[in-house]
Design a protein around this motif. Structure first.
Motif, PDB file in Angstrom:
ATOM      1  N   ASP A 151      30.333 -31.295   5.106  1.00 56.98           N
ATOM      2  CA  ASP A 151      30.694 -32.215   4.032  1.00 56.98           C
ATOM      3  C   ASP A 151      29.565 -33.201   3.756  1.00 56.98           C
ATOM      4  O   ASP A 151      29.311 -33.551   2.603  1.00 56.98           O
ATOM      5  CB  ASP A 151      32.006 -32.928   4.357  1.00 56.98           C
ATOM      6  N   PHE A 152      28.868 -33.659   4.795  1.00 61.30           N
ATOM      7  CA  PHE A 152      27.680 -34.488   4.559  1.00 61.30           C
ATOM      8  C   PHE A 152      26.651 -33.722   3.733  1.00 61.30           C
ATOM      9  O   PHE A 152      25.963 -34.294   2.901  1.00 61.30           O
ATOM     10  CB  PHE A 152      27.028 -34.922   5.875  1.00 61.30           C
ATOM     11  N   LEU A 153      26.546 -32.431   3.964  1.00 60.56           N
ATOM     12  CA  LEU A 153      25.575 -31.600   3.246  1.00 60.56           C
ATOM     13  C   LEU A 153      26.082 -31.149   1.878  1.00 60.56           C
ATOM     14  O   LEU A 153      25.328 -30.557   1.108  1.00 60.56           O
ATOM     15  CB  LEU A 153      25.205 -30.379   4.090  1.00 60.56           C
ATOM     16  N   GLY A 154      27.360 -31.402   1.570  1.00 56.22           N
ATOM     17  CA  GLY A 154      27.926 -31.031   0.274  1.00 56.22           C
ATOM     18  C   GLY A 154      28.047 -29.528   0.075  1.00 56.22           C
ATOM     19  O   GLY A 154      27.951 -29.038  -1.051  1.00 56.22           O
ATOM     20  N   LEU A 155      28.301 -28.803   1.159  1.00 55.28           N
ATOM     21  CA  LEU A 155      28.352 -27.344   1.077  1.00 55.28           C
ATOM     22  C   LEU A 155      29.700 -26.842   0.578  1.00 55.28           C
ATOM     23  O   LEU A 155      30.719 -27.513   0.732  1.00 55.28           O
ATOM     24  CB  LEU A 155      28.036 -26.746   2.454  1.00 55.28           C
ATOM     25  N   ASP A 156      29.690 -25.647   0.023  1.00 55.70           N
ATOM     26  CA  ASP A 156      30.920 -25.058  -0.497  1.00 55.70           C
ATOM     27  C   ASP A 156      31.622 -24.229   0.576  1.00 55.70           C
ATOM     28  O   ASP A 156      31.254 -24.266   1.752  1.00 55.70           O
ATOM     29  CB  ASP A 156      30.645 -24.235  -1.758  1.00 55.70           C
ATOM     30  N   GLU A 157      32.602 -23.451   0.161  1.00 52.26           N
ATOM     31  CA  GLU A 157      33.444 -22.690   1.092  1.00 52.26           C
ATOM     32  C   GLU A 157      32.673 -21.660   1.917  1.00 52.26           C
ATOM     33  O   GLU A 157      33.170 -21.200   2.955  1.00 52.26           O
ATOM     34  CB  GLU A 157      34.601 -22.022   0.351  1.00 52.26           C
ATOM     35  N   SER A 158      31.453 -21.329   1.524  1.00 52.86           N
ATOM     36  CA  SER A 158      30.668 -20.373   2.310  1.00 52.86           C
ATOM     37  C   SER A 158      30.282 -20.947   3.681  1.00 52.86           C
ATOM     38  O   SER A 158      29.902 -20.195   4.576  1.00 52.86           O
ATOM     39  CB  SER A 158      29.412 -19.942   1.546  1.00 52.86           C
ATOM     40  N   ALA A 159      30.412 -22.256   3.849  1.00 51.60           N
ATOM     41  CA  ALA A 159      30.103 -22.907   5.124  1.00 51.60           C
ATOM     42  C   ALA A 159      31.354 -23.169   5.962  1.00 51.60           C
ATOM     43  O   ALA A 159      31.296 -23.887   6.955  1.00 51.60           O
ATOM     44  CB  ALA A 159      29.356 -24.215   4.873  1.00 51.60           C
ATOM     45  N   ARG A 160      32.455 -22.581   5.566  1.00 59.23           N
ATOM     46  CA  ARG A 160      33.690 -22.733   6.347  1.00 59.23           C
ATOM     47  C   ARG A 160      33.491 -22.140   7.737  1.00 59.23           C
ATOM     48  O   ARG A 160      32.875 -21.086   7.889  1.00 59.23           O
ATOM     49  CB  ARG A 160      34.851 -22.040   5.634  1.00 59.23           C
ATOM     50  N   ILE A 161      34.035 -22.793   8.754  1.00 56.78           N
ATOM     51  CA  ILE A 161      33.885 -22.337  10.134  1.00 56.78           C
ATOM     52  C   ILE A 161      34.944 -21.297  10.503  1.00 56.78           C
ATOM     53  O   ILE A 161      34.624 -20.257  11.059  1.00 56.78           O
ATOM     54  CB  ILE A 161      33.985 -23.536  11.112  1.00 56.78           C
ATOM     55  N   ASN A 162      36.209 -21.603  10.236  1.00 57.67           N
ATOM     56  CA  ASN A 162      37.299 -20.768  10.725  1.00 57.67           C
ATOM     57  C   ASN A 162      38.418 -20.679   9.693  1.00 57.67           C
ATOM     58  O   ASN A 162      38.747 -21.665   9.043  1.00 57.67           O
ATOM     59  CB  ASN A 162      37.852 -21.363  12.025  1.00 57.67           C
ATOM     60  N   THR A 163      38.991 -19.507   9.572  1.00 57.92           N
ATOM     61  CA  THR A 163      40.218 -19.325   8.818  1.00 57.92           C
ATOM     62  C   THR A 163      41.268 -18.878   9.829  1.00 57.92           C
ATOM     63  O   THR A 163      41.174 -17.763  10.354  1.00 57.92           O
ATOM     64  CB  THR A 163      40.057 -18.272   7.706  1.00 57.92           C
ATOM     65  N   PRO A 164      42.223 -19.753  10.149  1.00 64.78           N
ATOM     66  CA  PRO A 164      43.209 -19.412  11.183  1.00 64.78           C
ATOM     67  C   PRO A 164      43.921 -18.094  10.904  1.00 64.78           C
ATOM     68  O   PRO A 164      44.116 -17.706   9.752  1.00 64.78           O
ATOM     69  CB  PRO A 164      44.192 -20.590  11.131  1.00 64.78           C
ATOM     70  N   SER A 165      44.285 -17.412  11.962  1.00 69.02           N
ATOM     71  CA  SER A 165      45.024 -16.147  11.912  1.00 69.02           C
ATOM     72  C   SER A 165      44.243 -15.020  11.257  1.00 69.02           C
ATOM     73  O   SER A 165      44.835 -14.097  10.689  1.00 69.02           O
ATOM     74  CB  SER A 165      46.372 -16.333  11.197  1.00 69.02           C
ATOM     75  N   THR A 166      42.908 -15.099  11.282  1.00 69.40           N
ATOM     76  CA  THR A 166      42.086 -14.003  10.774  1.00 69.40           C
ATOM     77  C   THR A 166      41.073 -13.616  11.840  1.00 69.40           C
ATOM     78  O   THR A 166      40.764 -14.405  12.735  1.00 69.40           O
ATOM     79  CB  THR A 166      41.331 -14.396   9.488  1.00 69.40           C
ATOM     80  N   LEU A 167      40.542 -12.428  11.707  1.00 73.73           N
ATOM     81  CA  LEU A 167      39.542 -11.930  12.645  1.00 73.73           C
ATOM     82  C   LEU A 167      38.288 -11.519  11.899  1.00 73.73           C
ATOM     83  O   LEU A 167      38.334 -11.146  10.734  1.00 73.73           O
ATOM     84  CB  LEU A 167      40.084 -10.715  13.412  1.00 73.73           C
ATOM     85  N   GLY A 168      37.162 -11.572  12.600  1.00 74.29           N
ATOM     86  CA  GLY A 168      35.957 -10.928  12.126  1.00 74.29           C
ATOM     87  C   GLY A 168      34.972 -11.753  11.345  1.00 74.29           C
ATOM     88  O   GLY A 168      33.779 -11.469  11.379  1.00 74.29           O
ATOM     89  N   ASP A 169      35.412 -12.773  10.622  1.00 78.31           N
ATOM     90  CA  ASP A 169      34.461 -13.503   9.779  1.00 78.31           C
ATOM     91  C   ASP A 169      34.440 -14.992  10.099  1.00 78.31           C
ATOM     92  O   ASP A 169      34.121 -15.798   9.242  1.00 78.31           O
ATOM     93  CB  ASP A 169      34.801 -13.271   8.301  1.00 78.31           C
ATOM     94  N   ASN A 170      34.766 -15.356  11.321  1.00 81.60           N
ATOM     95  CA  ASN A 170      34.835 -16.762  11.708  1.00 81.60           C
ATOM     96  C   ASN A 170      33.677 -17.157  12.620  1.00 81.60           C
ATOM     97  O   ASN A 170      33.034 -16.313  13.230  1.00 81.60           O
ATOM     98  CB  ASN A 170      36.164 -17.034  12.414  1.00 81.60           C
ATOM     99  N   TRP A 171      33.429 -18.447  12.684  1.00 76.16           N
ATOM    100  CA  TRP A 171      32.467 -19.044  13.611  1.00 76.16           C
ATOM    101  C   TRP A 171      31.052 -18.498  13.408  1.00 76.16           C
ATOM    102  O   TRP A 171      30.289 -18.384  14.348  1.00 76.16           O
ATOM    103  CB  TRP A 171      32.936 -18.884  15.065  1.00 76.16           C
TER     104      TRP A 171
END
Length: 158
Positions: A111-131
């Motif tokens: 958020d300090f960097l003003g990044l969009d959803e591509s910088a999301r860390i985790n989507t709960p209850s999903t596998l493979g594209d987190n962290w």
């Protein structure tokens, strides 16, 4: 701190009161135009930790793109801004968090960097594209560092 997010039962409320643990306040949860929210800063008590979002949320910019028009209007009304936009919404929420009465304020670096959803860390209850998101060397300019320092001082978050 106690994770007191979502529907709060009486036992959770009692635990917070009995232990004096600070609760969590997520600004992205505040702007639901259908109801008054405990996540709106004017409803906070001092014994809480305020976040713009957490590792389980999208960035502020990503969140703002996803919410409906009524919730966007509520957010703009709350921050008293007709001219904020998706690119600046992170700073609006950062300032709201910093100026709140919450004893502790946590701002994700995205958020300090003003990044969009591509910088999301985790989507709960999903596998493979987190962290997978990583901050790159040099992404904090001296101008950004100075801005964070200035706001931290202005809002007494030192």
């Amino acid at each position: 701190m106690a994770e007191d997010l979502g529907f709060l039962t009486e036992s959770v409320k009692k635990l917070l009161k009995d232990t004096d643990y600070p609760g969590m306040k997520i600004l992205q949860f505040a702007f639901d135009s259908r109801e008054e929210s405990d996540y709106l800063p004017h409803n906070y008590n001092k014994n809480c930790v305020v976040y713009t979002g957490t590792h389980d949320n999208s960035t502020v910019r990503g969140w703002y793109k996803e919410i409906d028009d009524l919730d966007k209007k509520m957010c703009m009304d709350y921050i008293n801004s007709d001219d904020s936009d998706e690119e600046n919404i992170s700073w609006d929420l950062i300032c709201i968090a910093m100026r709140s009465v919450a004893d502790t304020c946590v701002i994700p670096v995205q958020d300090f960097l003003g990044l969009d959803e591509s910088a999301r860390i985790n989507t709960p209850s999903t596998l493979g594209d987190n962290w997978k998101w990583r901050m790159t060397l040099g992404c904090f300019s001296q101008e950004l560092i100075d801005k964070i320092k200035r706001l931290t001082k202005i809002y007494g978050r030192i």
